[in-house]
Design an enzyme around this catalytic site. Structure first.
Site, PDB file in Angstrom:
ATOM      1  N   SER A  17       0.822  -1.209   0.000  1.00  0.00           N
ATOM      2  CA  SER A  17       0.000   0.000   0.000  1.00  0.00           C
ATOM      3  C   SER A  17       0.857   1.261   0.000  1.00  0.00           C
ATOM      4  O   SER A  17       0.368   2.347  -0.317  1.00  0.00           O
ATOM      5  CB  SER A  17      -0.936   0.012   1.211  1.00  0.00           C
ATOM      6  OG  SER A  17      -0.205   0.198   2.407  1.00  0.00           O
ATOM      7  N   PRO A  23       0.152  -2.127   8.978  1.00  0.00           N
ATOM      8  CA  PRO A  23       1.489  -2.288   9.587  1.00  0.00           C
ATOM      9  C   PRO A  23       2.459  -1.153   9.288  1.00  0.00           C
ATOM     10  O   PRO A  23       3.590  -1.162   9.767  1.00  0.00           O
ATOM     11  CB  PRO A  23       1.988  -3.590   8.956  1.00  0.00           C
ATOM     12  CG  PRO A  23       1.371  -3.577   7.586  1.00  0.00           C
ATOM     13  CD  PRO A  23       0.002  -2.966   7.767  1.00  0.00           C
ATOM     14  N   GLY A  24       2.046  -0.166   8.464  1.00  0.00           N
ATOM     15  CA  GLY A  24       2.905   0.995   8.284  1.00  0.00           C
ATOM     16  C   GLY A  24       3.293   1.335   6.866  1.00  0.00           C
ATOM     17  O   GLY A  24       4.285   2.030   6.651  1.00  0.00           O
ATOM     18  N   ASP A  31      -3.343   3.205  15.414  1.00  0.00           N
ATOM     19  CA  ASP A  31      -3.932   1.911  15.035  1.00  0.00           C
ATOM     20  C   ASP A  31      -3.876   0.979  16.230  1.00  0.00           C
ATOM     21  O   ASP A  31      -2.901   0.988  16.992  1.00  0.00           O
ATOM     22  CB  ASP A  31      -3.176   1.284  13.859  1.00  0.00           C
ATOM     23  CG  ASP A  31      -4.041   0.292  13.081  1.00  0.00           C
ATOM     24  OD1 ASP A  31      -4.560  -0.663  13.697  1.00  0.00           O
ATOM     25  OD2 ASP A  31      -4.205   0.476  11.862  1.00  0.00           O
ATOM     26  N   LYS A  66     -13.143   4.462  -0.161  1.00  0.00           N
ATOM     27  CA  LYS A  66     -13.558   3.198  -0.761  1.00  0.00           C
ATOM     28  C   LYS A  66     -14.893   3.403  -1.480  1.00  0.00           C
ATOM     29  O   LYS A  66     -15.790   4.078  -0.970  1.00  0.00           O
ATOM     30  CB  LYS A  66     -13.684   2.110   0.308  1.00  0.00           C
ATOM     31  CG  LYS A  66     -12.490   2.028   1.255  1.00  0.00           C
ATOM     32  CD  LYS A  66     -11.170   1.796   0.536  1.00  0.00           C
ATOM     33  CE  LYS A  66      -9.999   1.862   1.517  1.00  0.00           C
ATOM     34  NZ  LYS A  66      -8.701   1.681   0.836  1.00  0.00           N
ATOM     35  N   ASP A 116      -8.491   4.842  18.296  1.00  0.00           N
ATOM     36  CA  ASP A 116      -9.430   4.818  17.176  1.00  0.00           C
ATOM     37  C   ASP A 116      -9.106   5.980  16.238  1.00  0.00           C
ATOM     38  O   ASP A 116      -9.114   7.146  16.643  1.00  0.00           O
ATOM     39  CB  ASP A 116     -10.858   4.949  17.716  1.00  0.00           C
ATOM     40  CG  ASP A 116     -11.920   4.877  16.619  1.00  0.00           C
ATOM     41  OD1 ASP A 116     -11.558   4.922  15.423  1.00  0.00           O
ATOM     42  OD2 ASP A 116     -13.108   4.770  16.963  1.00  0.00           O
TER      43      ASP A 116
END
Length: 357
Positions: A183, A217-218, A235, A300, A255
């Site tokens: 990503s 995960p970053g 996160d 999205k 959150d």
């Protein structure tokens, strides 16, 4: 040259048709859009000879959402042999061009034509140069040849400064091995698209601060860290140890939709998988309340009416800032590395650089 040809992500041909029909209506260009599903391209057929040129002159390409590339021109059938002579004959009515790109559509059939294009480009370039149809001049139009097959090509023109910065609109970005997820390329491409390269040192500098909402995960945190920023990663999931070891990342288990920084930051980025309206609301809050200066957030998309939904959300965001009296620039693009989503970039135009804490 009454056809506007556009590349897109496979499956989003309908969104391109809706968007370009919207544009044509605003510019009073008569015609109709057409496309076949999963062909990675769409056309707008203008009823007037100068219609396609008026569409391109009336719109900055980089403000379109779903088209990856565009060109005005016509389709040409090619023989099995001596294709160059047929192309040259058709180009007799075209202006001299300053650059040449050979393109294919982003489908399996299109990719199979890539080798043909690589072999065909050198002799074609030589013939065009000898015929006086191609010179090295970035101020002149770009000649774009999109091959649908070895026997059919779209001969197109586009201004080099008002079309895609990469052939087919597909960036050549290399995945960094140390990045924790693929990503990461989404955010890197977003910077290429939304921020002029000569402004990176000013707007993506190492003395800045950033927040990554839904960071684990970053993948996006990695891009901020690579620019030297201090990053707060929000996160409940674990972050990659390689990022934590840099000393530039603070990981807070919180959150992403309720977290707010104690001090304004330069950048907020967010790739949380959530309903688009909720992510859009984050943009209104963070920019509207002065929590950040710039933001990149992915929205999205629903299964149907995707262009209409994006347009509705962008209009709502813009109206929200107008009501607050806040000046922002708003950009939105379905990037090559996006899937069922679009990427929004917002920048406050009336806020000074945040102080690094």
């Amino acid at each position: 040259m009454n056809t506007l040809f556009m590349h897109c992500r496979p499956g989003f041909e309908g969104e391109v048709c809706s968007e370009i029909a919207d544009l044509a209506a605003r510019l009073d260009v008569s015609g109709y859009a057409k496309a076949r599903p999963d062909t990675a391209c769409a056309e707008f057929i203008c009823t007037e000879a100068d219609g396609a040129e008026r569409l391109m002159n009336g719109q900055r390409f980089d403000t379109l959402i779903f088209p990856r590339q565009w060109a005005r021109g016509l389709f040409l059938d090619l023989p099995e042999t001596d294709r160059i002579s047929v192309i040259l004959a058709q180009l007799s009515t075209f202006p001299t061009c300053g650059s040449l790109w050979l393109e294919v559509v982003d489908t399996n059939d299109g990719k199979e034509l890539s080798n043909f294009c690589k072999k065909f480009e050198a002799p074609l370039r030589k013939a065009l140069t000898q015929a006086g149809k191609l010179v090295d001049d970035p101020r002149k139009p770009r000649l774009l040849l999109t091959f649908k097959s070895g026997r059919e090509v779209f001969l197109g023109l586009a201004e080099a400064d008002n079309s895609a910065m990469w052939p087919m609109g597909i960036p050549r970005l290399k995945f960094p091995r140390e990045a924790p997820s693929r990503s990461t390329l989404k955010l890197e491409e977003a910077w290429h698209h939304f921020i002029p390269r000569d402004q990176w040192d000013e707007r993506l500098s190492g003395d800045m601060t950033g927040v990554d909402l839904g960071a684990a995960p970053g993948g996006w945190t990695y891009q901020l860290v690579r620019r030297g920023m201090l990053v707060t990663a929000i996160d409940n999931g674990p972050m990659a140890e390689s990022l934590m070891d840099t000393g530039l990342v603070q990981h807070l288990m919180a959150d992403g939709f309720t977290y707010k920084p104690r001090h304004p930051v330069d950048w907020m980025v967010c790739d949380i998988v959530e309903k688009p309206a909720r992510n859009a609301a984050l943009l209104e809050t963070w920019l509207g309340e002065g929590l950040c200066r710039e933001a990149v957030v992915n929205l999205k998309l629903p299964m149907k009416q995707r262009y209409a939904e994006v347009r509705r959300l962008l209009d709502r965001i813009e109206e929200g800032f107008q009501a607050r009296g806040v000046r922002v620039s708003i950009g939105c693009k379905q990037l090559y590395h996006d899937r069922e989503e679009v990427t929004c970039h917002l920048r406050r135009l009336d806020v000074a650089k945040a102080a690094r804490k």
